[in-house]
Design an enzyme around this catalytic site. Sequence first.
Site, PDB file in Angstrom:
ATOM      1  CG  HIS A   1     -40.483 -63.493 -19.478  1.00  0.00           C
ATOM      2  ND1 HIS A   1     -41.495 -63.120 -18.822  1.00  0.00           N
ATOM      3  CD2 HIS A   1     -41.083 -64.286 -20.011  1.00  0.00           C
ATOM      4  CE1 HIS A   1     -42.135 -64.120 -18.333  1.00  0.00           C
ATOM      5  NE2 HIS A   1     -41.946 -64.967 -19.204  1.00  0.00           N
TER       6      HIS A   1
ATOM      7  NE  ARG B   1     -54.596 -99.642   5.799  1.00  0.00           N
ATOM      8  CZ  ARG B   1     -53.542-100.595   6.182  1.00  0.00           C
ATOM      9  NH1 ARG B   1     -52.550-100.543   7.366  1.00  0.00           N
ATOM     10  NH2 ARG B   1     -52.989-101.754   5.644  1.00  0.00           N
TER      11      ARG B   1
ATOM     12  CB  SER C   1     -56.564 -96.855  -0.697  1.00  0.00           C
ATOM     13  OG  SER C   1     -55.595 -98.501  -1.546  1.00  0.00           O
TER      14      SER C   1
ATOM     15  N   GLY D   1     -51.870 -68.302 -13.450  1.00  0.00           N
ATOM     16  CA  GLY D   1     -50.673 -68.016 -13.255  1.00  0.00           C
ATOM     17  C   GLY D   1     -49.709 -68.598 -12.833  1.00  0.00           C
ATOM     18  N   PRO D   2     -49.701 -69.866 -11.741  1.00  0.00           N
ATOM     19  CG  PRO D   2     -50.860 -70.633  -9.907  1.00  0.00           C
ATOM     20  CD  PRO D   2     -51.450 -70.125 -10.854  1.00  0.00           C
TER      21      PRO D   2
ATOM     22  CG  HIS E   1     -45.026 -60.557 -16.994  1.00  0.00           C
ATOM     23  ND1 HIS E   1     -46.183 -60.522 -15.730  1.00  0.00           N
ATOM     24  CD2 HIS E   1     -44.247 -61.534 -16.913  1.00  0.00           C
ATOM     25  CE1 HIS E   1     -45.153 -60.985 -14.753  1.00  0.00           C
ATOM     26  NE2 HIS E   1     -44.488 -60.923 -15.067  1.00  0.00           N
TER      27      HIS E   1
ATOM     28  CG  ASN F   1     -41.597 -67.338 -26.267  1.00  0.00           C
ATOM     29  OD1 ASN F   1     -40.808 -67.018 -25.827  1.00  0.00           O
ATOM     30  ND2 ASN F   1     -43.027 -66.145 -25.679  1.00  0.00           N
TER      31      ASN F   1
ATOM     32  CD  GLU G   1     -50.899 -88.216  -6.479  1.00  0.00           C
ATOM     33  OE1 GLU G   1     -50.588 -89.618  -6.193  1.00  0.00           O
ATOM     34  OE2 GLU G   1     -49.677 -88.091  -6.876  1.00  0.00           O
TER      35      GLU G   1
ATOM     36  CG  ASP H   1     -41.093 -71.545 -24.093  1.00  0.00           C
ATOM     37  OD1 ASP H   1     -40.756 -72.902 -25.094  1.00  0.00           O
ATOM     38  OD2 ASP H   1     -40.826 -70.822 -24.737  1.00  0.00           O
TER      39      ASP H   1
ATOM     40  CG  HIS I   1     -47.344 -94.157   2.478  1.00  0.00           C
ATOM     41  ND1 HIS I   1     -45.324 -94.103   1.432  1.00  0.00           N
ATOM     42  CD2 HIS I   1     -48.196 -95.015   1.212  1.00  0.00           C
ATOM     43  CE1 HIS I   1     -45.985 -94.615   0.615  1.00  0.00           C
ATOM     44  NE2 HIS I   1     -47.219 -94.834  -0.210  1.00  0.00           N
TER      45      HIS I   1
ATOM     46  CG  ASP J   1     -48.065 -98.165   3.285  1.00  0.00           C
ATOM     47  OD1 ASP J   1     -47.920 -99.060   3.539  1.00  0.00           O
ATOM     48  OD2 ASP J   1     -49.191 -97.921   2.554  1.00  0.00           O
TER      49      ASP J   1
END
Length: 697
Positions: A273, A535, A397, A126-127, A38, A197, A426, A167, A488, A484
């Site tokens: 790009h 739980r 919890s 990268g991510p 790139h 850009n 999260e 972006d 869940h 739940d």
Amino acid sequence: MNAHNQLFPVIDPLQRRRLANAIRFLAIDGVEAAKSGHPGAPMGMADIAEVLWRGHLHHNPANPHWVDRDRFVLSNGHGSMLIYALLHLTGYDLPLDEIKHFRQLHSKTPGHPEVGYTPGVETTTGPLGQGLANAVGMAFAEQMLARKFNQPGHEIVNHHTYVFMGDGCLMEGISHEVCSLAGTLKLNKLIAYYDDNGISIDGHVEHWFTDNTALRFQSYGWNVIGPIDGHDALAIERATAEARTSTDKPTLIICRTTIGWGSPNKAGTHDVHGAALGAAEVEATRKALGWEYGSFEIPGDIYAAWDARRHGARLEADWNARFLAYAAAHPALAAEYERRMAGELPTDWSQTVEAMYTKARAVTAPTATRRSSQIALETLVPALPGMFGGSADLTGSNLTAVKDSKPWAGAAPDAVVNYFSYGVREFGMTAMMNGMALHKGFLPYGGTFLMFSDYSRNAVRMSALMKQRVVHVFSHDSIGLGEDGPTHQAVEQTPSLRLIPNLDVWRPADVLETAVAWKHAVERSDGPSALLLSRQNLMSTQHPAGAEAQLERGGYVLADCEGGKPQVVLIATGSEVELARRTQELLADAGVAARLVSMPCTSVFDRQDEAYRNTVLPLYVPRVAIEAAQPDFWRKYVGLSGGVVGIASFGESAPASQLYKYFRITAEHAAEVAQAVVRLHASRREAEDGNVVRSMN
């Protein structure tokens, strides 16, 4: 001229452009040689990088791990040749030959920056968006360490975190999660440069990204500068100097740039790009920018102007002198700071472990493993000042807070804290924890429901890829959470987390197994751990003295049959160990000798020597696995002819006891499966024996 510019005096604009062009052409040539990469972002951000790296960044190329260096994060990691060019030019151990081998096997210049591969790379990016989130975590770590260790007249923690982003980073939802928190946390030493850009891979972003970024960040509580011309060095210099004066806000500098700046035919288009310019366009760009040098050729005067080694050594030497004075005035704090930044455990760690085990053994009543985890933390948190806990709005919890937790919420502005409520974020929480771990000085842990690990999964994967000591606490780990319902109730999450390389997934069955899991997670220095917790209350096992050593091996014989020669081996984890015990009793009543193996961590068990593994799971003895999760994972242990008692569908809304019966995760059904497996195994052996007799005749 600010203090950081003393080595690099103000120079004429043409010379600055030559220095920036050195970045551009190293990027162009590296991508061209690889025929992959790139080039657009490095070409577009080169002027910003020249100002920051030559005028402001505190770093020492000879020691990339100097603890009070500024952190630099390239969140738009696809533009990796930008940081590789900077590291090479400023004098890091990244020779030109590595630049020439961009994106080649085992080079120090992989396709996206990877921490641990390349000296000077602070995090793997990268991510998109996660580098920005890591940077927020790093800035948070700096803020918390400064509160703890800085003393009047002794400021040993004082550095900035700079991040480049594009972006794509701002389109990713994680940017909202962490930038909102950065404003709330008032991370004034975080400075982000937005490469505005207007281009992404699909083309002009105006068709799908129309946010008012300035107003968005102002609403977060950021100081926003710009838009400025991202190719005007003086404008960038003024913006950076202003950003550094912020006392209570992070700063966003919006830089209007042209992607692929300098390319006569591809600048400002998506063509530059993610693809090499091509030989003809490379030559056209050389002519357009007046770059009279060949491929990978950098003239000596440019190398000399970029070289940061002498200045970096001076910066570190000045800090070392200040730290010596600090250590003389505050020896205990200095020793604690050095220990934490080195990632070492306290000298009394073994006593802490014994205290944790003693407390675990004292519990005899049925206990949910989320509570077992809290019992372990009650010992760990006060003993390990670097532990930094949190939860994504589920503290009550997950049970991730203890008496010695000092929450950020409600604390005085300069208070030393060790717990943060991240809100319903999260993904952001997990990526920030990665940043804190990368910064050093903290052992971060954070909690949410196992179901919501899907929100944070990519950041969990990144902590494993980067080999960072982060502890992911996932409670409510199965249909055992009950009413739940399936939204869940984790089903596929447990086996899918086990598929992430270098992630140790612990699903403990009782208080002592949970304590062992925490010990392993704290001691582990080469990767993260995930604790999957129930739980519902689980039976407390009374383990024999010294059993901890067996538990630490990830899988062990919890209860053997009489004589130690089983006809079938039952393998169970977590809440199903108790069920497997009853299965073993039913089988004994039916005349079937069964061994019960508890396997809280399959990856740790897999790392044991073959002799031990064969002792626990004897060869040629059929096996049945019992776990309230998607069953396919267990085929690696039981084979196609073994049995698995699990759940291959989504759950239902009902009390846990009804759900276990409905999905046939019961001792009675497990005993039936085990008997069928034993019969199948016996019939096969009879057939094989018959074949042997016939062949002998």
